[in-house]
Each structure stands twice: as C-alpha cells, then as structure tokens.
Write an enzyme that holds these catalytic residues in place. Structure first.
Site, PDB file in Angstrom:
ATOM      1  N   ASP A   1       0.889  -1.154   0.000  1.00 26.34           N
ATOM      2  CA  ASP A   1       0.000   0.000   0.000  1.00 26.34           C
ATOM      3  C   ASP A   1       0.936   1.215   0.000  1.00 26.34           C
ATOM      4  OD1 ASP A   1      -2.005   1.815   0.042  1.00 26.34           O
ATOM      5  OD2 ASP A   1      -3.123   0.875   1.668  1.00 26.34           O
TER       6      ASP A   1
HETATM    7  C1  BGC Z   1      -4.879   3.444  -0.098  1.00 27.13           C
HETATM    8  C2  BGC Z   1      -4.986   2.459  -1.255  1.00 27.13           C
HETATM    9  C3  BGC Z   1      -4.714   3.168  -2.553  1.00 27.13           C
HETATM   10  C4  BGC Z   1      -3.355   3.821  -2.476  1.00 27.13           C
HETATM   11  C5  BGC Z   1      -2.980   4.570  -3.738  1.00 27.13           C
HETATM   12  C6  BGC Z   1      -3.608   4.233  -0.129  1.00 27.13           C
HETATM   13  O1  BGC Z   1      -3.660   5.275   0.774  1.00 27.13           O
HETATM   14  O2  BGC Z   1      -4.983   2.755   1.116  1.00 27.13           O
HETATM   15  O3  BGC Z   1      -6.239   1.860  -1.269  1.00 27.13           O
HETATM   16  O4  BGC Z   1      -4.806   2.282  -3.619  1.00 27.13           O
HETATM   17  O5  BGC Z   1      -3.343   4.748  -1.404  1.00 27.13           O
HETATM   18  O6  BGC Z   1      -3.742   5.713  -3.841  1.00 27.13           O
END
Ligand code: BGC
Length: 746
Positions: free
Chosen positions: A229
């Site tokens: 993530d």
């Molecule tokens: C989120 C993800 C997301 C990623 C990219 C993170 O903060 O938890 O779900 O895909 O950011 O934006």
C-alpha cells in the site's frame, strides 16, 4: 523478453531500482536493458488516473470519467455477472488510457459498521466478497489489465491504519479475513495484491513472511506480485525476504541503496532479490503483451451502464404498499440529496465525474415538487428549510425524503463515530411524518445507519453510494420502471452497541484485539439470537417468489465428494423481478464452536410473472469445513449437515440434510490429561478403549435401577475421565499408561 536472461544481465543496482516505483503511479524503467515503466491507477469503482501531480488521498485532479456504484452497493447486487461486466468495462477504459493495473477491488471484511472505508468493501461475509471479487477480477483481466486486490490483510479500520496491529487467532484469520483473498487468487487469478499498512499479531503485512510467502505463495500458489500500500514499507530488506515485491510510491526516500547494501553485506540473498525482480518483470511483460492504447471507449454508454448497475444494487428495505409510486398522484421530493445526491466516498477511490444525474433531474416531466428540507453545509438554515418542507409535504399525496450520510461521515483515513444520521435529518423525517401519512425515505450512504423513525416511514429504499446516475436509478425504482433486486451484503444492527466488535473497536494505542473471533456480522447475530434491523441477505421486491422442490443428489457423501443441490423458484406476483437465491450450510451438533449458518452459494435469477426456474448449486469440501488450528488447515467433521435455501439469512424457505464423512484425522497429542472421550476420536484410541472394556467388563451395578440421571452421569464420567485416573482406579498401571501414550503419539 527472456526474463531470466535479462535478470542475469542486470547490475545489482538496476535490480534494486526496479523494486520501487519511479514516481507516484509508475513502476521504474531501466533504459539500459530496455525495461519500460508501467502505470497503475486507483479505482476500483471507476478509473482515477492522475495526469498531473499525484496523491493517494483523492485530492489532486484526475481525468474526468464515469463513477460506478461503490463496492458496498455493488455487493448488494449479489450479481457475479454484473461484477464481471464492470470489470470488463473498466478493463477497456484502462486500455484506452494505457494503464497496466487497476488498484482494486478492496476485499476487506466489514468487522465494524464504523470502518470509514466500508463503502469500498463488499461484505461481512468472506464467501460473498470472494465470489464477487473474483468475478470483477476475471472481467478486468480478460481485457489484459491486472487487478490488484487490497488490502492484504485484516485491514478493517481507518484509525491508526498505517501503524496498528490486528490481533487475531489463526482460525479467525483463515476463516474470516483471508478467504476473499484466497478466492481472488485461486478463482479470480489476480495478478496483483496490495499488502496492507497494518500488522497482524505484531508483524507488519509488508514484512510478514507468514502472510506473503507461506500462505499466499506456498499454500495458495499465487504467482503474481505483491505491491505495498502507498507508503507501507517499514523495513525494506525484511520485506523482500518475506515476499514483498514492489514498493510504492517511488521516487521519494529511495530504498535502492538499502537493498544493494544488504546484498553486499550478505544480509539479503541475491537470489531472493532476483525472484522479486522476476515477478515485477513478469507484470511489465504481461502489460506489454496486452497493451492496446488505441482502444476507443464510449463514456456515454459507460455512464448509462453505471445507472443500470445502480438500479440492480439498490435494496428495498421496507414497503407497506407505498411503492412503486403512482405517477398520477402528487409527489414531493424533499431533501438536498434529491438535488445533489451522495454517490461515492472520499479518499483514494474518488472519481472525477463530469456529470451527476440527480433524482430531481431524472424526475423532470413527472411533475414532482421539491423542497430542499436541509442544507448539509449550513445547519443554521435548516429551521427555515424544514418549515418549507413540512408545508410542501402537507400539500402532497406522498413525500419522498432523500436522506443519508453526508460526505464527511465516511471517508478513507477516518472511521465513523457512530451509526447515526445527522439529527436535522431525523427530525425532518419525524416532523414530515406528522403531517403526511405516506412517507418514503431514500437513503444514500456506504454503510448501515440507525433509523430511529423507521415506524413512521411507509417505505425505505437504500441506494447505498450508487455512482453518478444514482438519482436516475432511484427514480426508475420509485416509479416502478425497475423492480428492486438488491439484497443486503451486511447486517444492519438495531444499534451500534449490538455489533460484536463494539467493545474492541478501534482498539487502544494501535492494538486491535479481534475478541469476537469468527463471529462477525450475521455469524454473531444468529449465534446469539439477537434481533437485528435488517438481516444479511435481506431485501424486498415488487413481486413475490415461491421456493420449492429442494433436492440433494445424495444422502451421504465423503468430504472428497461434491453434493449437487437444486431447487425451484417461481415468480408468483404480477411483475417481472429478480431474486437472489441463497444457500446456507449448518452443521448439527458440531464439537467446535461454529456459526449457526454460513453462506456457501448464491444465484441471482430473473423471472417473468408466473415463470419458474431451477437453481443449481454444487458444494464441495470447503462448503462444510471449518479451519482446524491443529491441522493448520480446513477440516470437515463427520456428521449431519443441513442445507438451507433462503431469501435471506433469516428467511429460510427450504432445507434438507446430508451426512458428510470426513476422510482425514486430526492429529492428537495424548497426555495424562487426555480423556477417554479424546481416545474415542482416533481409530487407535477407540480400539484400545474397546479392549479395556472387554478386559475389565462393563461397570457393575444395575443400570436400570440407577435411573436415567445416574446412567447419564456414569457415561459422562467415563467419557471425561482423564487417562491418569484410569491408573488411580486401578484399571491400568503407570507403565501400561506410558506405553499406551507412546503408542498413540507414535
Ligand atoms: C490506499 C490504497 C490506494 C493507495 C494509492 C492508499 O492510501 O490505502 O487503497 O490504492 O493509497 O492511492
């Protein structure tokens, strides 16, 4: 490209550089050896492609495109075909924008109704989430675009989302929090997985070998790559050793040097780095092979599709004959959401929409009056708006009030504080109900809400967060152009305090103890026999369905066989409609604690008035199994199982029984404290007990004269007698007991 050869020609530095992104949304390119970068974008209920400055919180602009219903709405469709079609449509769009991977779907479980991202997740049931997720992935990947299921795993709240630890038992992890991901891997064949920010029992997912290597790769056979993530890396070197591949975003605090140094100093085997690089290169290779940037898409058609999906997702929660509305009667729409609906949530999934269709706009030409009723942003105006709305309601024949959760109530990064609607909305509904007996409430929101005025509303239609055409879908449903067919993919409790995670959500100092174990959602409410507002699987229709003729193809099976279950469903009403036929499995008298029933199959079928169809399900070992910690695997206990077919988890219409025989044995470690009853669970132990009974004879005394109570006591005493007590009662010597234990444990 010949990936293995390429890796052998790359320098250590080049290989390390590939392990983190080039920028916010791209993987790294290595020009010297001809490796291009590939783009990944957020979704999953639309494409969030940022051309300018990147951010992962939905703040900076992304391209204008179509917003579909969010996951909590999509799940209520209970429709695998719909999810597949959405995946295909998004796949085409990704191709047209040269996007290699879409970051979704989100497969986390709804442990608490308060999780701020529940609108992005499917369900409280792992089977449902897994089946729907797999269908979405299949659709998306059929267009050559990789899915990236997230957030792996046990990421069930936003409070301390980047640093907390979800503390849970092995069985709970495997039975509740992993199966949706397992289905995404085995059935959906997802090519990407995003590991979560949080830890599991104290080890961050980004460096969790048990999760990434042992379970995901070794047990499930996952062949794709694991991306963090955004910003989830703690110890990069530990991560690679644990099975983590790509760090995102990149181009910030570069970790290349850290990786290079670890290899040079012998702290990280280069072969592990090579495996990581191979998986990243496979992702890039697949992207290059499937790339079709010349793809042309039709955003108008996509938008129309979004509206059609929304109509399939809405759940009719209550209807005392008020719906569908009569076009000739005087109707007033009340509430700001009729004009400016809530159709998606905030955060990384936020889609930049060019045009939203409100209910008011869709109802133009239908002669519906409108009163704003409340102002989400300026509460001081609400007194005046309420008075106007009450007047308008008084003059109409039916009042349709659009209510729900304001934008700030549910978002990535923050959990909800409670399940309540804003008080100004509750008050408005109550006061309107005093002057108008025909009150219909349309709800917008991504998660369950408390409805204190439920008795005053004659009908309630939940649109969830239904995407950019949610208003149009609502009008079609309200006026009967469409027949509601959504079913709740989550229980709506009467009040927040009833939820099983209530006492341990959101944890203390980042430690979140999942004390409710496997009992989340309906598994808990059914086990405790608690009243709920609306049960899992529930939803009404404008027509009726009759169930009959349940048939099981066998009366008795082994856990290696499959069981085919069929039943017939008939539309007995006067309108065409769609029914979600649900199959639950229940074990009679399990020896471990198990939920009353668990969903193991569902089908959505369309039926014309009077039409009847056969629905068929095939059950296998997993449909009957629980996760046995002694085996570290799934296990079926021999015994009787009830197959229930229902219109919801609390509306079982048909049931039948099957005997299932287990073919495996749980390894047991016997000690002095093991009981005679424990012995009887294994073949060797059973033989021993029989021998002992034959030698020592049956217990003396007149059993009949003892009465039933004493006979029962004798039997129980016998079964629960620890082995060492057999010595105390002189039926065996200590040496004989040691010999027996050695034989049993051999
Ligand atoms: C989120 C993800 C997301 C990623 C990219 C993170 O903060 O938890 O779900 O895909 O950011 O934006």
């Amino acid at each position: 490209m010949d990936i293995k050869k390429l890796i052998s020609e790359m320098t250590l530095e080049e290989k390390a550089s590939l392990c983190s992104g080039r920028d916010f949304w791209h993987s790294q390119n290595v020009d010297r050896v001809g490796i291009p970068s590939a783009m990944m974008c957020d979704g999953p209920h639309g494409l969030r492609k940022q051309k300018g400055e990147g951010d992962h919180l939905g703040i900076n602009e992304s391209i204008e495109t179509v917003c579909y219903p969010t996951a909590s709405a999509l799940a209520a469709s209970f429709d695998k075909e719909l999810l597949r079609e959405l995946g295909e449509t998004l796949g085409e769009e990704c191709q047209s924008e040269d996007v290699a991977m879409l970051l979704g779907p989100g497969l986390n479980m709804k442990r608490s109704p308060l999780c701020g991202r529940n609108f992005e997740y499917f369900s409280e049931d792992p089977y449902l989430a897994g089946e729907l997720g797999a269908a979405y992935i299949q659709g998306l990947q059929s267009r050559g675009v990789a899915a990236c299921v997230k957030h792996f795993a046990a990421n069930n709240q936003e409070t301390r989302r980047m640093s907390g630890s979800s503390n849970l038992e092995e069985r709970t992890l495997h039975e509740i929090y992993l199966p949706a991901f397992e289905a995404a891997v085995k059935k959906g064949k997802t090519r990407g997985i995003m590991c979560a920010y949080n830890g599991i029992n104290g080890t961050f997912c980004a460096e969790n070998k048990m999760l990434l290597n042992d379970i995901l790769r070794d047990k499930w056979g996952y062949e794709g790559f694991v991306v963090t993530d955004w910003g989830a890396v703690k110890d990069r070197v530990k991560g690679i050793a644990a099975g983590l591949d790509l760090e995102m975003p990149g181009g910030i605090g570069n970790q290349d040097a850290v990786i290079v140094k670890a290899v040079q100093e012998g702290r990280l085997e280069e072969s592990l780095l090579d495996e990581t690089v191979e998986r990243i290169l496979t992702f890039i290779q697949d992207y290059l092979d499937a790339r079709r940037p010349e793809t042309v898409i039709d955003r108008n058609a996509m938008s129309e599709k979004s509206g059609n999906f929304a109509a399939q997702c809405a759940v009719l929660l209550k209807n005392q004959g008020l719906l569908p509305l009569d076009k000739t009667k005087k109707t007033v729409f009340i509430g700001e959401f009729a004009e400016r609906p809530r159709y998606q949530g905030a955060g990384s999934s936020h889609i930049n929409v060019s045009r939203v269709v409100s209910a008011l706009e869709a109802a133009r030409g239908l002669d519906a009056a409108y009163a704003q009723g409340y102002d989400v942003h300026q509460e001081e105006r609400n007194e005046e708006l309420r008075a106007q709305a009450i007047e308008a309601a008084r003059e109409a024949e039916t009042a349709v009030i659009f209510a729900g959760l304001p934008d700030a109530y549910e978002t990535e990064g923050a959990d909800r504080e409670n399940m309540e609607l804003p008080e100004y909305q509750n008050r408005l509904i109550r006061e309107i109900a005093r002057v108008q007996k025909n009150v219909v409430v349309v709800l917008h929101g991504g998660a369950p809400m408390e409805l204190p005025w439920i008795d005053q509303a004659g009908a309630i239609l939940c649109m969830y967060l239904g995407g950019e055409r949610v208003g149009e879908a609502a009008v079609r449903l309200l006026f009967g152009e469409e027949n509601p067919s959504g079913r709740l993919a989550e229980t709506w409790p009467l009040q927040l305090e009833d939820n099983p995670s209530y006492l341990n959500f959101p944890g203390v100092d980042g430690q979140v103890n999942y004390r409710e174990d496997i009992y989340i959602g309906y598994r808990y409410y059914d086990k405790k026999n608690r009243e709920v507002l609306f049960p899992f699987g529930y939803g009404l229709s404008y027509t009726d369905f009759a169930y009959g003729n349940l048939q099981l193809d066998q009366e008795s099976i082994s856990d290696r066989d499959t069981l085919t279950v069929t039943c017939r469903v008939k539309n007995t009403g006067s309108r065409a409609g769609r029914e979600v036929v649900q199959l639950y499995v229940r074990q009679r008298n399990p020896h471990v604690s198990r939920p009353v029933r668990e969903l193991k199959g569902f089908e959505k079928i369309s039926l014309e008035p009077g039409q009847e169809k056969e629905v068929r399900f095939v059950l296998d070992q997993r449909s009957f199994a629980y996760y046995e910690e002694k085996l570290h695997d799934w296990h079926v206990e021999s015994g009787e199982y009830v197959i229930e077919i229902g219109a919801s988890s609390r509306d079982i219409r048909q049931s039948g029984c099957v005997q299932v025989q287990d073919t495996g044995e749980i390894p047991m470690n016997f000690s002095y404290e093991s009981t005679v009853g424990d012995l009887l669970k294994t073949a060797k132990g059973k033989a021993f007990v029989q021998q002992m009974m034959e030698k020592g004879g049956a217990p003396s005394g007149n059993m009949e004269a003892m009465g039933e109570g004493s006979a029962k006591m004798m039997q129980n005493m016998m079964l629960e007698m620890p082995l060492r007590s057999i010595v105390s009662f002189g039926r065996m010597t200590m040496e004989q007991l040691d010999g027996l234990l050695a034989m049993l444990n051999a």
